[in-house]
Structures are given as C-alpha cells and as structure tokens.
Scaffold this motif. Structure first.
Motif, PDB file in Angstrom:
ATOM      1  N   PRO A  98       0.833  -1.210   0.000  1.00  0.00           N
ATOM      2  CA  PRO A  98       0.000   0.000   0.000  1.00  0.00           C
ATOM      3  C   PRO A  98       0.866   1.257   0.000  1.00  0.00           C
ATOM      4  CG  PRO A  98       0.042  -0.976   2.175  1.00  0.00           C
ATOM      5  CD  PRO A  98       0.764  -1.936   1.283  1.00  0.00           C
ATOM      6  N   ALA A 100       1.260   5.572   0.051  1.00  0.00           N
ATOM      7  CA  ALA A 100       0.687   6.874   0.394  1.00  0.00           C
ATOM      8  C   ALA A 100       0.731   7.782  -0.824  1.00  0.00           C
ATOM      9  CB  ALA A 100       1.467   7.487   1.556  1.00  0.00           C
ATOM     10  N   SER A 104       5.385   6.834  -0.680  1.00  0.00           N
ATOM     11  CA  SER A 104       6.013   6.028   0.366  1.00  0.00           C
ATOM     12  C   SER A 104       5.112   4.847   0.717  1.00  0.00           C
ATOM     13  CB  SER A 104       6.285   6.869   1.609  1.00  0.00           C
ATOM     14  OG  SER A 104       5.065   7.363   2.151  1.00  0.00           O
ATOM     15  N   LYS A 106       2.992   2.494   3.025  1.00  0.00           N
ATOM     16  CA  LYS A 106       2.241   2.584   4.273  1.00  0.00           C
ATOM     17  C   LYS A 106       2.541   1.366   5.159  1.00  0.00           C
ATOM     18  CE  LYS A 106      -1.825   4.947   2.338  1.00  0.00           C
ATOM     19  NZ  LYS A 106      -3.299   4.816   2.151  1.00  0.00           N
ATOM     20  N   ALA A 107       2.214   1.507   6.442  1.00  0.00           N
ATOM     21  CA  ALA A 107       2.362   0.375   7.356  1.00  0.00           C
ATOM     22  C   ALA A 107       1.518  -0.795   6.864  1.00  0.00           C
ATOM     23  CB  ALA A 107       1.927   0.777   8.767  1.00  0.00           C
ATOM     24  N   ASN A 108       2.110  -1.980   6.840  1.00  0.00           N
ATOM     25  CA  ASN A 108       1.393  -3.172   6.401  1.00  0.00           C
ATOM     26  C   ASN A 108       2.041  -4.404   7.012  1.00  0.00           C
ATOM     27  OD1 ASN A 108       3.182  -4.625   4.157  1.00  0.00           O
ATOM     28  ND2 ASN A 108       3.429  -2.406   3.921  1.00  0.00           N
ATOM     29  N   THR A 275       8.866  -1.158   4.091  1.00  0.00           N
ATOM     30  CA  THR A 275       7.743  -1.256   5.017  1.00  0.00           C
ATOM     31  C   THR A 275       8.175  -0.897   6.429  1.00  0.00           C
ATOM     32  OG1 THR A 275       6.602  -2.950   3.714  1.00  0.00           O
ATOM     33  CG2 THR A 275       6.074  -2.844   6.051  1.00  0.00           C
ATOM     34  N   GLN A 278       9.510   3.221   6.117  1.00  0.00           N
ATOM     35  CA  GLN A 278       8.506   4.204   5.745  1.00  0.00           C
ATOM     36  C   GLN A 278       7.156   3.954   6.421  1.00  0.00           C
ATOM     37  OE1 GLN A 278       8.364   4.163   1.422  1.00  0.00           O
ATOM     38  NE2 GLN A 278      10.593   4.258   1.274  1.00  0.00           N
ATOM     39  N   GLY A 279       6.785   2.668   6.548  1.00  0.00           N
ATOM     40  CA  GLY A 279       5.481   2.362   7.097  1.00  0.00           C
ATOM     41  C   GLY A 279       5.440   2.354   8.613  1.00  0.00           C
ATOM     42  N   TRP A 280       6.423   1.699   9.226  1.00  0.00           N
ATOM     43  CA  TRP A 280       6.411   1.542  10.681  1.00  0.00           C
ATOM     44  C   TRP A 280       7.435   2.422  11.388  1.00  0.00           C
ATOM     45  CZ3 TRP A 280       2.467  -1.021  12.776  1.00  0.00           C
ATOM     46  CH2 TRP A 280       1.788  -1.958  11.990  1.00  0.00           C
TER      47      TRP A 280
END
Length: 404
Positions: A98, A100, A104, A106-108, A275, A278-280
């Motif tokens: 996923p 943004a 970037s 997203k958290a997944n 992930t 950028q996500g977490w």
C-alpha cells in the motif's frame, strides 16, 4: 560422534553449588522435565490474574476496528502485534504494497515474518477456522516448549541446579509477559535455545535447520547465523570439522526465503525494508534512540517517564547480564547469539532495551542463574513477578505507546 568437545562446550562449568547435598528441585519431581512446565504455568497464573483485573478497563484504549473483531479475553490476548500476526494467518500478506500519496509505503503486515502465522493457520484449519482459539493454543504450547528448551540448554551448560534457577528467571522476567499475547518471541527463544544446544553438541545439520527456521520468525534471529558461523569457525580451526559448515550454510534459509518470496511478489527487493522504515518508522539508528532514552536526553522521551524508566532499567539489567555472561565463558556460539540479539535491539530505532528484547537474549538469565541463589534469588524472582504484572497491566492501558 556428536559428543561435545572443547571446540564448542565449556569443559569446566562452575556453579558454586558443589557443597549443596540436596537434590535439585526438578530432581525431586517424578519427571524432572515437568519443572520448567510448572515454572511456565506460573506466568499464566499471573497473566490470568491481570486479565481478570483489567476486565473492560482497556476497551476504550483499543482501536474500534479491533473492538469489532474481538471481545472479552480476546481483547487482552490479541494485543497490538498479535493482531497483525493473526491477520497474516487469516488473510495472508497483501497483494501489493500500500502506498501513500507521496509514494512512500504505508504500514502493512509484510513487516511480520511468516513462521508464527503459518503455525496458527495450520492449527486453525482443523479447528474449523477458529483462529483466535488456534492462536491461543499455539501461544501456550510454544511458551511451554521455550521454557523447556531454555532449561535443557542451561542444564547442558551448567547443570540441573542452574537450569532450575534459570528457567524460573526466564518465566518470571518482566519481558515474559508477552507469553500472554500472540507474539513471536517465545517461538524465537524456543528455536534459538535448541539451536544453541545443537551447536554445543556438534549436531551441525540440526543446528542449521533450527537456525533457518528461526530466521523465518523474527529479523533479530539473524544472530543465530552469527552463532552458527562462529561455532563452525571454531570447529574447523581446532579439529578441521568441515561438516560444521552445514550450520552457517543453512542458518539464513528461512529469512532469505521470505525476502526472496516478497521480492518476486512485490517486484521490489527492498519491500521489507521500505515497510519497516517508511510504514512503521523502524530503522537502524546505531543506538541513538537507546542512548537518548537511557540518558533521558530527548524531550519526547522525557514526556513518557514510565515507559522511559522501563527502557532505562532494562538497559542496566542487560549490562549487568552481559558482564556475568562474559565472566561465565560460555561456548562462543552462546555468547555471540546473546550479544547479537542485544546489539540488534539497541541499535534499532524505537526498540532499544524493551523488556521482551532483553528477555530474548535468554542466556543472560542462565548466567544469572549461576550467581543468584537462596534469598537473593527469591527476592529477584519476586521483583521480576511484580514487574511482570505491572507491564502486563500497564501496557493495555496505554495502547498508543507502541508495542511493549
């Protein structure tokens, strides 16, 4: 022959118990292996007590999406990361990363390694898809097995008395409160303990397989790769035992397989790193965050005094444990694994000296088991149990403070 030699095992264990004529606690039971299981049962007595006390106190803290999926005791058990592991077991990984609006990631759930959810799914299928029940069964079994594995390793390194003390410390250490969640640390400790035991017994193929499975559980289990490499180097240098290469060659296979699979699925070799970063917001900062927490230097850190005090206390405990570990002169593989786990934790942003990460470096507790006896041990166990209960009760009431 697979008997340990000076290449991998300490020929001079020192316990300080030579004058004690009484049999070890576990030897007084009809089945000595029941002792670590009884020690583990104590953690669930504490956990169930905390759940009963929490009741619905933490419901308001739980995101609405979780409240729609779980209820009652499930809201205590499926906590934070546990929800991610359960979603992977139920639905698998996302079809695509996923993104943004700025491109970037997203958290997944690709941040979570696959072996634990695979086990949950394997148990859930014959249970008719009752995933929470399957997760509870898997969690309880893995926790009990990890306690037994740590006890066996300690017994091999320093004898039954130390093993009994070490498993009590392991089961009541405050970080062990994750036994009450679907978290991956108990599975990691289980595989790591048996892998280290295989290394000191020179069972190279078994050690490599266990390490390979471990790297499919958590990224910090790459420390097992270092342990296997060191054990093989020692065996080759001292005895020209080239079979020892099986251990380091097989050790990264689980984690590598997941990264290769994700590279093909997402057409991006850096999918996991993106992930995480950028996500977490997880990355290697070479200890900057840990130093800020321990020295209380960052205003954001000082704004969370209770959480930061936990980081500081367990950093100090880890340092004391490392001193004892080095003084014990355990086999090199055991020492390298322990230091590797701590190094990876302390140099990771937003992770640092969390209790569950210090706990994953469980040989520290074996070293502590050599030294702590009698009333001192009893006092430490009581203090650990109090910390266990406090963390198990505090974390659900502060849901937004990050995974404990």
């Amino acid at each position: 022959m697979n008997a340990p030699t000076t290449a991998t095992a300490d020929p001079h264990p020192r316990t300080g118990d030579e004058r004690d004529s009484r049999p070890p606690l576990s030897s007084r039971l009809p089945r000595p292996w029941a002792f670590p299981l009884l020690a583990y049962a104590s953690t669930w007595i504490l956990t169930l007590g905390v759940w009963a006390w929490l009741g619905d106190r933490n419901v308001a803290q739980v995101p609405s999406v979780e409240r729609r999926k779980y209820h009652g005791w499930q809201l205590h058990f499926v906590f934070k990361d546990a929800s991610n592991y359960l979603d992977v077991a139920r639905f698998g990984y996302p079809d695509h990363l996923p993104l943004a609006a700025d491109g970037s990631v997203k958290a997944n759930n690709t941040a979570f390694f696959p072996l634990l959810p695979m086990l949950v799914k394997a148990v859930a299928v014959p249970l008719g898809g009752r995933y929470v029940l399957a997760a509870l069964i898997v969690s309880v079994v893995l926790g009990a097995a990890s306690a037994f594995a740590v006890w066996k390793l300690a017994d091999h390194l320093r004898g039954r008395r130390v093993a009994d003390r070490a498993v009590l410390l392991y089961c009541l250490f405050p970080g062990a409160f994750v036994f009450g969640y679907l978290y991956s640390e108990p599975l990691a400790a289980l595989l790591a303990a048996f892998c280290l035991l295989a290394l000191v017994k020179r069972q190279w193929l078994l050690a490599g397989v266990l390490a390979g499975a471990g790297t499919a559980v958590r990224p910090n289990m790459v420390a097992l790769c270092a342990a296997c490499a060191v054990a093989a180097a020692v065996a080759i240098h001292r005895e020209r035992d080239w079979r020892s290469l099986w251990a380091p060659l097989l050790s990264p296979i689980g984690g590598a397989a997941y990264l290769v699979w994700g590279t093909v699925r997402y057409d991006d070799a850096r999918f996991w790193f993106k992930t995480q970063d950028q996500g977490w917001d997880q990355h290697t900062d070479w200890g900057v965050d840990t130093v800020k927490r321990v020295l209380w230097l960052d205003p954001d850190v000082r704004a969370e005094p209770a959480q930061n005090a936990v980081h500081t206390i367990f950093f100090v405990l880890a340092v004391v444990g490392v001193v004892w570990l080095l003084q014990e002169k355990f086999p090199p593989a055991v020492t390298v694994f322990t230091l590797g786990v701590l190094l990876l934790s302390f140099t990771a942003s937003a992770q640092g000296s969390k209790p569950r990460f210090v706990w994953t470096a469980f040989p520290l507790l074996i070293a502590a088991g050599v030294r702590l006896r009698g009333r001192v041990l009893a006092a430490v166990l009581v203090a650990f149990a109090v910390g266990f209960v406090w963390l198990a009760g505090w974390s659900p009431l502060h849901y937004g403070r990050g995974a404990p």
